[in-house]
Design a protein around this motif. Sequence first.
Motif, PDB file in Angstrom:
ATOM      1  N   MET A  20     -44.679  16.922  16.099  1.00 48.39           N
ATOM      2  CA  MET A  20     -45.662  16.699  17.156  1.00 48.39           C
ATOM      3  C   MET A  20     -46.831  15.878  16.610  1.00 48.39           C
ATOM      4  N   LYS A  26     -40.941  10.636  17.510  1.00 47.78           N
ATOM      5  CA  LYS A  26     -41.834  11.790  17.506  1.00 47.78           C
ATOM      6  C   LYS A  26     -42.286  12.115  18.932  1.00 47.78           C
ATOM      7  N   ASN A  27     -42.638  13.388  19.132  1.00 49.11           N
ATOM      8  CA  ASN A  27     -43.203  13.852  20.403  1.00 49.11           C
ATOM      9  C   ASN A  27     -44.716  13.685  20.320  1.00 49.11           C
ATOM     10  N   PHE A  37     -48.708  13.321  21.882  1.00 46.57           N
ATOM     11  CA  PHE A  37     -49.651  13.732  22.918  1.00 46.57           C
ATOM     12  C   PHE A  37     -50.930  12.918  22.751  1.00 46.57           C
ATOM     13  N   ASN A  42     -46.726  12.090  25.981  1.00 45.53           N
ATOM     14  CA  ASN A  42     -47.347  12.972  26.966  1.00 45.53           C
ATOM     15  C   ASN A  42     -48.842  12.719  26.944  1.00 45.53           C
ATOM     16  N   ARG A  98     -48.704  23.247  23.224  1.00 49.21           N
ATOM     17  CA  ARG A  98     -47.730  23.960  22.381  1.00 49.21           C
ATOM     18  C   ARG A  98     -46.482  24.327  23.178  1.00 49.21           C
ATOM     19  N   GLN A 135     -45.379  22.971  25.975  1.00 47.49           N
ATOM     20  CA  GLN A 135     -44.647  21.758  26.330  1.00 47.49           C
ATOM     21  C   GLN A 135     -43.828  21.254  25.154  1.00 47.49           C
ATOM     22  N   ASN A 136     -44.392  21.301  23.972  1.00 42.26           N
ATOM     23  CA  ASN A 136     -43.707  20.795  22.785  1.00 42.26           C
ATOM     24  C   ASN A 136     -42.456  21.601  22.463  1.00 42.26           C
TER      25      ASN A 136
END
Length: 338
Positions: free
Chosen positions: A1, A48-49, A51, A89, A312, A314-315
Amino acid sequence: MILISGNSNRDFAEKICAHLGVGLCDATVSRFKDGESYINIKENVRHKNCFVIQSTCPNRDMDMSINDSIIELLIIIDALKRGSASQVNVVIPYYGYSRQDRKDYSRAPISAAVIAKCLESQNINRIIVFDLHAGQIAGFFSNNCPLDNLYVEKYFLTYITKTLLNNNDITIDNIVVVAPDEGSMKNIIRISERIKCSAATFYKSRNNPNEIDKMILMGNISNKVAILIDDIIDTAGTVCRAADELCNNGASSVYVLASHGLFSGDALDRINKSCIKKVVVSNTCHISKDIINKCNKIQVLDVSWICAEAIRRQNFGESLRELYNYDNQTYNYPINFV
């Protein structure tokens, strides 16, 4: 994340990181001499995810307008997408242009929809916001870009029950929660039912934006502690006029709770001159120390925990239901003032 922040409200992003136990992405977010935004992400974001945390609000300490923060956000998103991030996101604690959500005069733009189209055109995966001015704004986004609208309400309920009611002079019987206009009435009724207190509202009409024509109080507030609850304080014209009306109609004191504090124009002077005892706003917008120094009635409530928890969940693919429901009638959200 990966968490990356723009400059509009970096303090809020750092508090989110502290709750999650991670650091902000190493990135340079600045401006060229001519005012254009400059973004340089110095970490690998491939697969990677990510935000992006950016309130679309002004930051007077950095000479940023709402429009500057929007452009900065869009360019950060583009940099992440071109860096092959698997998900992008967007966390927008304050959604700018949200008050322009309908066509209410000839040739009026629906600016909230324009912002939504700009964001969705970037192929982002999800948006997390706080207390949209109107719930229908979520419908401006398609199902390709779901929106989660978090609420500051539970923090306000905790503040009322754990802070105000701990004052020996205030009991639940002499509290009345007040809507500054008919649009807020549903929220006020819900809050009054949760804490078992009375409610009142105002009928309000305007001649022009930020200019109130008349306000008519509906409800009994004589000898009661009035708690005005609104989503946005901009020039503070509405809340100060409402507070004066409440005091003139016999309220013993007036508190104001608002999700987003912009404090534009003469807002601080109006609040200082009003009969308002305390103004409590969340830290979804950047509020400089200078504002606090000029108006000691203002308190800034930290709501970063619920945002961090939403990120958290959402991840890790967990439900956000517990952040919305009221199954537990004890309100124990952390009350920390910035």
